[in-house]
Design an enzyme around this catalytic site. Sequence first.
Site, PDB file in Angstrom:
ATOM      1  N   CYS A  19       5.914   1.294  -0.673  1.00 31.24           N
ATOM      2  CA  CYS A  19       5.425   0.096  -0.010  1.00 31.24           C
ATOM      3  C   CYS A  19       4.611  -0.781  -0.963  1.00 31.24           C
ATOM      4  O   CYS A  19       3.581  -0.348  -1.495  1.00 31.24           O
ATOM      5  CB  CYS A  19       4.570   0.513   1.185  1.00 31.24           C
ATOM      6  SG  CYS A  19       3.891  -0.842   2.143  1.00 31.24           S
ATOM      7  N   CYS A  65       0.214   2.184   5.008  1.00 27.88           N
ATOM      8  CA  CYS A  65       0.236   0.770   4.634  1.00 27.88           C
ATOM      9  C   CYS A  65       0.308  -0.118   5.879  1.00 27.88           C
ATOM     10  O   CYS A  65      -0.364  -1.147   5.962  1.00 27.88           O
ATOM     11  CB  CYS A  65       1.431   0.510   3.722  1.00 27.88           C
ATOM     12  SG  CYS A  65       1.540  -1.179   3.119  1.00 27.88           S
TER      13      CYS A  65
END
Length: 358
Positions: free
Chosen positions: A195, A99
């Site tokens: 995330c 991410c």
Amino acid sequence: MSEHVIVGLSGGVDSAVAALLLKQQGYRVTGLFMKNWEGDDDDEYCASREDLIDAVSVADRLGIDMEVINFAAEYRERVFAEFLREYQAGRTPNPDVLCNSEIKFKAFLEHAITLGADYIATGHYAGVREFAGRFQLLKAEDGAKDQSYFLYRLNQTQLGKTLFPLANLYKREARQIAADAGLSVAGKKDSTGICFIGERPFKAFLSRYLPPKKGEIRRLDDNKCLGEHDGLMYHTIGQRKGLGIGGLQGSEHEAWFVAGKDVGQNVLYVVQGHEHPALRQDTLSACQVAWVSGEAPREHMVYSAKPRYRSEDAPCKIEQASLESCIIRFAQPQWALTPGQSVALYEGRICLGGGIIQ
């Protein structure tokens, strides 16, 4: 005109303080809120709307402009799809690493440049400095909050355009700065969970995308069947809880731990006792490596490595390194090295890079 910095405002205290500090340092600051998950963000587990409200409140208090950008398509394609592939293959991925490299420091950076930004900034606890013509990724002053482990995939271009205002702050200092400035997020708790997806029951969430398949739990030492697992994807190396075999005869005094998986046969292997030899290894191989400098580090030098985020730095040597893979040998055997997780390599405070444990 002062240099323009676009700060990724997440709605949390760290990014808010990052924006405040940059404004105090004379930068022209703009906030940007990234929306990266869609589909089921109207339930109790995704706090994106609350985070957006908090980010707007911070921008208003600081007197800075703010934008909202939707990277949901990029997140699904570059991060979440890989996340699912790894679990399907029996590994345990760390989506925060991907991410960061694909969304927070790639899609975000590219967008910021189109807006005329000189730099981007985030509330990560890490540092960056230029040394001998190259940018180095550094550990944060606050060792308990250091996030360089999650940033090891960042390259020279990304680091050269990034500011980490919290590099020399402790978390308690950041909260105090926020409180003194009257920021509403000063006492907001830190976010956890996947995330951008948030905190939610993991098994129920994963089963929406990957159908679970039950199989046998076998003792590694003698291949004896001890019970049934509800899906290999729900288990990770070193796991103790949730196996459902603790009441077996003769097992009252020794806990069971996951020691391996056979994806082809759909078998989960377990051992008894935290110190079982099968749970400790002194060597790992890593693939999909990324070196911050763009070059592989020297072999047979003494470094340190983190084979998981919360582990202590472990002395090691690189026995073999290239731009694609590496082999790391530790001075002492490491507990529960887990395929799919990341290992980050350090030379003192400098993060050299890392890779995915095979």
